[in-house]
Design a protein around this motif. Structure first.
Motif, PDB file in Angstrom:
ATOM      1  N   ALA A   1       2.614  -5.077   2.718  1.00 50.37           N
ATOM      2  CA  ALA A   1       1.663  -5.696   3.640  1.00 50.37           C
ATOM      3  C   ALA A   1       1.787  -7.214   3.564  1.00 50.37           C
ATOM      4  O   ALA A   1       1.593  -7.917   4.555  1.00 50.37           O
ATOM      5  CB  ALA A   1       0.239  -5.266   3.313  1.00 50.37           C
TER       6      ALA A   1
ATOM      7  N   PHE B   1       0.875  -1.174   0.000  1.00 51.26           N
ATOM      8  CA  PHE B   1       0.000   0.000   0.000  1.00 51.26           C
ATOM      9  C   PHE B   1       0.910   1.222   0.000  1.00 51.26           C
ATOM     10  O   PHE B   1       1.647   1.419   0.960  1.00 51.26           O
ATOM     11  CB  PHE B   1      -0.892   0.016   1.241  1.00 51.26           C
TER      12      PHE B   1
ATOM     13  N   PRO C   1       0.342 -11.621  14.615  1.00 50.52           N
ATOM     14  CA  PRO C   1       0.089 -10.368  15.334  1.00 50.52           C
ATOM     15  C   PRO C   1      -0.702  -9.390  14.474  1.00 50.52           C
ATOM     16  O   PRO C   1      -0.694  -9.504  13.249  1.00 50.52           O
ATOM     17  CB  PRO C   1       1.487  -9.821  15.623  1.00 50.52           C
ATOM     18  N   SER C   2      -1.369  -8.430  15.092  1.00 46.35           N
ATOM     19  CA  SER C   2      -2.186  -7.526  14.288  1.00 46.35           C
ATOM     20  C   SER C   2      -1.290  -6.654  13.415  1.00 46.35           C
ATOM     21  O   SER C   2      -0.185  -6.296  13.799  1.00 46.35           O
ATOM     22  CB  SER C   2      -3.113  -6.676  15.161  1.00 46.35           C
ATOM     23  N   GLY C   3      -1.784  -6.402  12.209  1.00 46.33           N
ATOM     24  CA  GLY C   3      -1.005  -5.648  11.234  1.00 46.33           C
ATOM     25  C   GLY C   3      -0.070  -6.519  10.411  1.00 46.33           C
ATOM     26  O   GLY C   3       0.691  -6.028   9.600  1.00 46.33           O
ATOM     27  N   CYS C   4      -0.125  -7.864  10.601  1.00 41.89           N
ATOM     28  CA  CYS C   4       0.817  -8.737   9.901  1.00 41.89           C
ATOM     29  C   CYS C   4       0.346  -9.063   8.483  1.00 41.89           C
ATOM     30  O   CYS C   4       1.071  -9.677   7.709  1.00 41.89           O
ATOM     31  CB  CYS C   4       1.037 -10.027  10.673  1.00 41.89           C
ATOM     32  N   GLY C   5      -0.884  -8.662   8.127  1.00 42.94           N
ATOM     33  CA  GLY C   5      -1.334  -8.881   6.749  1.00 42.94           C
ATOM     34  C   GLY C   5      -2.435  -9.923   6.597  1.00 42.94           C
ATOM     35  O   GLY C   5      -2.770 -10.295   5.470  1.00 42.94           O
ATOM     36  N   LYS C   6      -3.043 -10.362   7.692  1.00 44.00           N
ATOM     37  CA  LYS C   6      -4.077 -11.403   7.607  1.00 44.00           C
ATOM     38  C   LYS C   6      -5.275 -10.938   6.781  1.00 44.00           C
ATOM     39  O   LYS C   6      -5.726 -11.636   5.858  1.00 44.00           O
ATOM     40  CB  LYS C   6      -4.559 -11.803   9.022  1.00 44.00           C
ATOM     41  N   SER C   7      -5.805  -9.769   7.131  1.00 45.68           N
ATOM     42  CA  SER C   7      -6.975  -9.268   6.393  1.00 45.68           C
ATOM     43  C   SER C   7      -6.626  -9.032   4.936  1.00 45.68           C
ATOM     44  O   SER C   7      -7.411  -9.320   4.039  1.00 45.68           O
ATOM     45  CB  SER C   7      -7.478  -7.969   7.004  1.00 45.68           C
ATOM     46  N   THR C   8      -5.443  -8.497   4.700  1.00 43.62           N
ATOM     47  CA  THR C   8      -5.030  -8.229   3.325  1.00 43.62           C
ATOM     48  C   THR C   8      -5.008  -9.531   2.520  1.00 43.62           C
ATOM     49  O   THR C   8      -5.483  -9.573   1.379  1.00 43.62           O
ATOM     50  CB  THR C   8      -3.634  -7.572   3.317  1.00 43.62           C
TER      51      THR C   8
ATOM     52  N   SER D   1      -8.497  -0.545  -2.316  1.00 50.90           N
ATOM     53  CA  SER D   1      -7.854   0.408  -1.407  1.00 50.90           C
ATOM     54  C   SER D   1      -6.913   1.298  -2.187  1.00 50.90           C
ATOM     55  O   SER D   1      -6.153   0.810  -3.021  1.00 50.90           O
ATOM     56  CB  SER D   1      -7.076  -0.354  -0.334  1.00 50.90           C
TER      57      SER D   1
HETATM   58  N1  LIG Z   1      -6.162   0.091   2.787  1.00 56.54           N
HETATM   59  C1  LIG Z   1      -4.931   0.167   3.297  1.00 56.54           C
HETATM   60  N2  LIG Z   1      -4.150   1.243   3.056  1.00 56.54           N
HETATM   61  C2  LIG Z   1      -2.922   1.353   3.571  1.00 56.54           C
HETATM   62  N3  LIG Z   1      -2.357   0.419   4.350  1.00 56.54           N
HETATM   63  C3  LIG Z   1      -3.063  -0.682   4.638  1.00 56.54           C
HETATM   64  C4  LIG Z   1      -4.387  -0.864   4.127  1.00 56.54           C
HETATM   65  N4  LIG Z   1      -4.855  -2.060   4.569  1.00 56.54           N
HETATM   66  C5  LIG Z   1      -3.856  -2.574   5.318  1.00 56.54           C
HETATM   67  N5  LIG Z   1      -2.775  -1.770   5.362  1.00 56.54           N
HETATM   68  C6  LIG Z   1      -1.522  -2.031   6.070  1.00 56.54           C
HETATM   69  O1  LIG Z   1      -1.092  -3.318   5.724  1.00 56.54           O
HETATM   70  C7  LIG Z   1      -0.645  -4.023   6.866  1.00 56.54           C
HETATM   71  C8  LIG Z   1      -1.467  -5.288   7.042  1.00 56.54           C
HETATM   72  O2  LIG Z   1      -2.783  -4.946   7.411  1.00 56.54           O
HETATM   73  P1  LIG Z   1      -3.904  -6.030   7.658  1.00 56.54           P
HETATM   74  O3  LIG Z   1      -3.914  -6.964   6.526  1.00 56.54           O
HETATM   75  O4  LIG Z   1      -5.162  -5.298   7.946  1.00 56.54           O
HETATM   76  O5  LIG Z   1      -3.356  -6.741   8.969  1.00 56.54           O
HETATM   77  P2  LIG Z   1      -4.128  -7.716   9.990  1.00 56.54           P
HETATM   78  O6  LIG Z   1      -5.456  -8.060   9.416  1.00 56.54           O
HETATM   79  O7  LIG Z   1      -3.213  -8.882  10.133  1.00 56.54           O
HETATM   80  O8  LIG Z   1      -4.230  -6.979  11.272  1.00 56.54           O
HETATM   81  C9  LIG Z   1      -0.765  -3.077   8.031  1.00 56.54           C
HETATM   82  O9  LIG Z   1       0.509  -2.491   8.235  1.00 56.54           O
HETATM   83  C10 LIG Z   1      -1.739  -2.043   7.567  1.00 56.54           C
HETATM   84  O10 LIG Z   1      -1.450  -0.797   8.131  1.00 56.54           O
END
Ligand SMILES: Nc1ncnc2c1ncn2[C@@H]1O[C@H](COP(=O)(O)OP(=O)(O)O)[C@@H](O)[C@H]1O
Ligand SMILES: [Mg+2]
Lengths: 277, 254
Positions: free
Chosen positions: B21, B16, B40-47, B59
């Motif tokens: 990510a 991003f 851990p949170s922010g590791c890229g799971k949702s992405t 995004s």
């Molecule tokens: N839409 C976005 N724009 C910018 N950065 C993003 C966006 N979505 C996620 N990130 C960044 O990508 C990384 C992984 O995010 P995310 O996949 O949400 O982590 P998780 O779900 O594991 O907590 C984080 O550092 C987050 O800040």
């Protein structure tokens, strides 16, 4: 007395003063116009009905011409991520003094192309005023719709436009009604853009022609109040003012009721706009 | 379990605005299993989940490279039909996000989009989906009520029913119990157990016990890197990587 309370009381006093002043001014309009109000709805020099009709005709047509494309442009920006430029230009155009729009259209249509001072020219002026305004005012309303519902819709296979129609618009509808109503109220009260385009006369006999002169209530108020030779010109202007105020109040009142109704109904509406089940 | 692969990422990287990510993630999810994604949170799971139904590219600033195969077909390719893909790969979000419509209209949303207009068919689909999401007994006879009048746990099961009504093969679940109370969480976990016979599930969870209870495989992500993946019992008892062990024993939270 605490500082906080002092501030509150000051604000309250100022608000009351403002409201009192406004009531005084509006009361003055009503007091002056009241004796001539009856004459406004009878044939004769004080007849307001031609101007009332022109106002309805021209504002109605301008809304039809400007609200759908303005809303579409706003959706294009919020849903399709059109360039930011669109938003900036709409914001800029909607804050131009309306008299310049009137002047521009006067030069273009009337001085150069030989159009008459007419309802048609007035409608174009009102449309030019309202289109960027509706675009700029709708964008924040559409942005308020939760991104999470947009994503839910997309994740179910809906296209961006299907999502706009089924999720974004229904949820934004109460806010968009308010945008349309305030836009309409702005147009109803507009005089500057119409002076050079719709003209200052109203047709002597009732008709629907777009080429007939298109003086509105606001124009009449301005014209009669400043340059009429009539002895009771002030009263006639006051009567036009009363009708204008009532018109605007009714417009905003109806919009408010509609808004509340739509807001309540939103909980059980389906994406096609029908109550479902 | 057929041993066939339903979903596979290959050298998948996501940035991003040039912030990484996901870094070169290669992961495969066997058909009919539950893959837990932890880290851990922010590791890229949702992405990772959001690439699998191609929501991530919405995004601003997102750049995606590599490949994601669904039944061997690269869904990141330019000519993927997104509507078709998203009907095959359903998603349940972290926060329940029902539409402000009736319960019925929420579940019927997907089928209606696909062109179904016959009321009997819609009614049957809605009932079957609500049953699968084990919400039917609580809402039968109340389908015209606003979805937002349901409790949080019920709303999340409604969102699950809404996803199931489209007839997906894969379910992506992003911390689906994160906002639920313990009772609703337990129910949702039971549901996942039942659903895995019919769907392939990728479950992002913050809750290690949940991963241990319901998943067949686990993938551990850290700072966008896939550190380790394997059968859940092996991962939890004998992880190969020390980072995994640190995370599992709570020495790597953050
Ligand atoms: N839409 C976005 N724009 C910018 N950065 C993003 C966006 N979505 C996620 N990130 C960044 O990508 C990384 C992984 O995010 P995310 O996949 O949400 O982590 P998780 O779900 O594991 O907590 C984080 O550092 C987050 O800040
Ligand atoms: Mg997340």
């Amino acid at each position: 007395m605490s500082r906080r309370r002092g501030v509150t009381i000051t604000i309250l006093v100022l608000a009351l003063c403002g409201a009192a002043l406004l009531l005084l001014v509006l009361g003055e309009v009503v007091a002056v116009g009241w004796p001539e109000l009856g004459a406004g709805f009878r044939a004769g020099p004080a007849d307001l009905r031609p101007e009332l009709f022109n106002t309805l005709y021209m504002v109605g047509a301008a809304l039809v011409l400007s609200v759908p494309p303005g809303l579409l442009a706003a959706l294009w920006r919020t849903e399709e991520r059109a360039p930011r430029l669109l938003e900036d230009v709409a914001g800029l155009l909607s804050s131009l003094p309306s008299v310049t729009i009137g002047l521009g259209l006067f030069v273009l249509l009337i001085a150069t192309s030989g159009w008459p001072f007419s309802r048609a020219a007035g409608i174009l002026a009102l449309t030019a005023m309202n289109l960027p305004w509706v675009t700029a005012a709708s964008i924040p309303v559409l942005r308020q719709v939760g991104e999470s519902r947009r994503q839910a819709s997309l994740a179910l296979g809906a296209s961006v436009w299907a999502t706009a129609v089924r999720v974004v618009l229904p949820e934004a509808l109460p806010g968009l009604v308010a945008v349309a109503a305030v836009g309409a109220a702005r147009l109803v009260g507009e005089a500057a853009a119409l002076l050079f385009t719709a003209g200052v006369n109203a047709p002597a006999r009732f008709n629907w022609s777009p080429w007939d002169p298109g003086a509105t209530l606001a124009i009449r108020l301005f014209r009669v109040g400043t340059e009429s030779p009539h002895l009771n010109a002030q009263a006639m202007a006051g009567a036009a003012g009363i009708v204008l105020l009532l018109f605007t109040l009714v417009l905003l009142g109806v919009a408010g009721v509609l808004q509340r109704y739509l807001g309540r109904r939103a909980g059980v509406m389906d994406g096609t706009g029908r109550p479902g089940g | 379990m057929s041993g066939e692969v339903m979903l596979e990422t290959s050298d998948l990287s996501v940035t991003f605005y040039s912030q990484a990510a996901l870094r070169s993630v290669s992961l495969s999810v066997p058909t009919g299993t539950v893959m837990a994604v932890i880290g851990p949170s922010g590791c890229g799971k949702s992405t990772l989940l959001r690439v699998m139904n191609r929501l991530a590219e919405r995004s601003p600033g997102a750049r995606i490279t590599g490949a994601v195969y669904l039944h061997g077909e690269n869904i990141l390719s330019r000519d993927t039909d997104l509507s078709h893909l998203r009907r095959r790969v359903g998603m349940v979000f972290q926060q329940p996000n029902p539409f402000p419509f009736s319960i019925f209209d929420n579940v019927a949303y997907g089928p209606r989009l696909a062109g179904e207009r016959r009321h009997e068919v819609l009614r049957d689909t809605v009932e079957a989906s609500l049953r699968q999401a084990s919400l039917w007994d609580e809402v039968r006879g109340k389908l015209r009520r606003p979805a937002l009048s349901l409790s949080g746990g019920q709303q999340q099961r409604l969102c699950l029913a809404r996803a199931l009504a489209v007839g997906p093969e894969v379910l992506l679940m992003d911390e689906p119990t994160a906002s639920l109370d313990p009772v609703s969480t337990a129910r949702t976990e039971e549901l996942i157990e039942e659903l895995k016979h019919r769907y392939t599930i990728v479950l992002v969870t913050h809750n290690l016990q949940q991963a241990a209870r319901v998943s067949d495989y686990t993938a551990f992500l850290d700072r966008g890197i896939l550190v380790e993946t394997g059968p859940t019992p092996v991962m939890f008892t004998a992880p190969r990587e020390s980072r995994t062990e640190d995370y599992l024993t709570g020495r790597l939270e953050g």
